[in-house]
Scaffold this motif. Sequence first.
Motif, PDB file in Angstrom:
ATOM      1  N   LEU A 128       0.830  -1.208   0.000  1.00 34.57           N
ATOM      2  CA  LEU A 128       0.000   0.000   0.000  1.00 34.57           C
ATOM      3  C   LEU A 128       0.864   1.258   0.000  1.00 34.57           C
ATOM      4  O   LEU A 128       1.918   1.289   0.634  1.00 34.57           O
ATOM      5  N   PRO A 129       0.384   2.330  -0.659  1.00 35.46           N
ATOM      6  CA  PRO A 129       1.073   3.624  -0.592  1.00 35.46           C
ATOM      7  C   PRO A 129       0.455   4.533   0.463  1.00 35.46           C
ATOM      8  O   PRO A 129       0.404   5.760   0.303  1.00 35.46           O
ATOM      9  N   HIS A 130      -0.055   3.936   1.543  1.00 35.23           N
ATOM     10  CA  HIS A 130      -0.661   4.669   2.650  1.00 35.23           C
ATOM     11  C   HIS A 130      -0.722   3.716   3.834  1.00 35.23           C
ATOM     12  O   HIS A 130      -0.412   2.516   3.705  1.00 35.23           O
ATOM     13  N   ASP A 131      -1.124   4.203   4.996  1.00 30.65           N
ATOM     14  CA  ASP A 131      -1.289   3.313   6.145  1.00 30.65           C
ATOM     15  C   ASP A 131      -2.443   2.346   5.898  1.00 30.65           C
ATOM     16  O   ASP A 131      -3.332   2.600   5.076  1.00 30.65           O
ATOM     17  N   ALA A 132      -2.427   1.261   6.651  1.00 31.11           N
ATOM     18  CA  ALA A 132      -3.467   0.246   6.499  1.00 31.11           C
ATOM     19  C   ALA A 132      -4.844   0.831   6.818  1.00 31.11           C
ATOM     20  O   ALA A 132      -4.996   1.699   7.695  1.00 31.11           O
ATOM     21  N   LEU A 133      -5.847   0.352   6.102  1.00 33.11           N
ATOM     22  CA  LEU A 133      -7.230   0.787   6.297  1.00 33.11           C
ATOM     23  C   LEU A 133      -7.934  -0.122   7.302  1.00 33.11           C
ATOM     24  O   LEU A 133      -7.522  -1.277   7.505  1.00 33.11           O
ATOM     25  N   ALA A 351      -1.236   9.233   2.435  1.00 36.28           N
ATOM     26  CA  ALA A 351      -0.577   9.017   1.144  1.00 36.28           C
ATOM     27  C   ALA A 351       0.927   9.164   1.306  1.00 36.28           C
ATOM     28  O   ALA A 351       1.403  10.071   2.000  1.00 36.28           O
ATOM     29  N   TRP A 352       1.664   8.257   0.643  1.00 34.99           N
ATOM     30  CA  TRP A 352       3.110   8.391   0.463  1.00 34.99           C
ATOM     31  C   TRP A 352       3.336   8.771  -1.000  1.00 34.99           C
ATOM     32  O   TRP A 352       3.133   7.951  -1.893  1.00 34.99           O
ATOM     33  N   ILE A 353       3.709  10.006  -1.254  1.00 31.39           N
ATOM     34  CA  ILE A 353       3.873  10.519  -2.617  1.00 31.39           C
ATOM     35  C   ILE A 353       5.349  10.831  -2.835  1.00 31.39           C
ATOM     36  O   ILE A 353       5.958  11.569  -2.066  1.00 31.39           O
ATOM     37  N   LEU A 354       5.915  10.264  -3.888  1.00 37.07           N
ATOM     38  CA  LEU A 354       7.320  10.481  -4.213  1.00 37.07           C
ATOM     39  C   LEU A 354       7.402  11.356  -5.456  1.00 37.07           C
ATOM     40  O   LEU A 354       6.756  11.079  -6.477  1.00 37.07           O
ATOM     41  N   ARG A 355       8.169  12.439  -5.370  1.00 34.07           N
ATOM     42  CA  ARG A 355       8.359  13.336  -6.509  1.00 34.07           C
ATOM     43  C   ARG A 355       9.803  13.199  -6.979  1.00 34.07           C
ATOM     44  O   ARG A 355      10.736  13.525  -6.244  1.00 34.07           O
TER      45      ARG A 355
END
Length: 384
Positions: A128-133, A351-355
């Motif tokens: 996942l690109p975020h914490d667990a739901l 969200a984990w966003i990589l630029r």
Amino acid sequence: MNMQPSIRLDVLGIDRLALALAAVDAPHLPLSMMSDHYAIGNAALRQALKDKIARLVRALGPHLHPSRAGWSGARADVLALDLAFVEHPRQPFELAWVEIQAFTSMLPTFHTLHLAQRRLHGLAPHWLPHDALPPGAGWVEHMRHWVAPRADTALIEDQPRRRVTWPDLDAARHWWQVDVHDWRDLVPMQGELCCPVSRRRYGHVWNRLILDDLDALDRRRAESVLRAADKVGWHSHPAWYEGIHKGTLASLPLAPHEACHWIEESPLRAGGYADAGRWVAKSVGGHSGSGLLLAPTPEDLEALPTPRRWIVQNRFRQLPIGQHPVTGQPLFGELRCMLGLRDGQPPWVMAWILRLSNNGIATLTGRDTRPGEGMTLLYFEEEA
């Protein structure tokens, strides 16, 4: 198991990504802003990020108190935290704070890109690109309780259709069925906001308006309208964008490699700015690449306005985290963590966003991108 933090870039291909974006039936995203890569971090990187973020949130505690906003209904509910991958004498890299904001940014685009990438990269669902739901929850519905918990939600911005972020706002309409309005379209009515044209009333606001970007007259008008709407709920209240910003880093205890100082209080001033080359100067109100002096001269620093308008930060050297397989150019990364703040609960990574960039400058606004550059996502195993 690798005990040191690591990150791996894998190629999706821009043509394949374009087809996948079309297949998810979401609003158009400009491919010039999207990277043809995705990223995978190991458990040690996730733990290092969690530890670093936890320390920052603890240090920010007094800055997040509602009394600081001076605006009824204002509360800090989101943080956008930017980190760079920089050199370290004994490890593959170190993490360094670049910027913090209290602003919801790129979340709708994030989800669109995630769906498209999921079609291509073949990772198992627990990556996942975020914490667990919570069990049984979907990301859109989980986020709805945060950004648009009521059907009568308006997303407000200044001239939204003229913004380079319009695809972001259009995706918000798609995923959460919110109405997007220029703030000038709305008037206060019995504590809520009303659109005279559609006659629709709004009891909740998802804010994307930066008051400091308006001229003095518009700012007074906008603030008057929004203050009069004293019964609406808020996501990302405008008072917090100006209350939590890159200047806040100068008031926090940071590691030496990322330390920040107000320009008027910095060690440089006492020395007449003789060692200006060791620092980078940043305007408190700057964003999207504006208000940044990467190589300031002593004269530049002496001329900066005070008080509490500019900070200086120790210059660090970014390290490439990958190399484009076609061009051979290095790829540098800045990681944006979209962090949700919840009363009585631990912060939640939305969200984990990589630029990615070829030159270590993460903002892609207003310039053409090269292969590999642009926004992508950072995935972790849920159990990590």
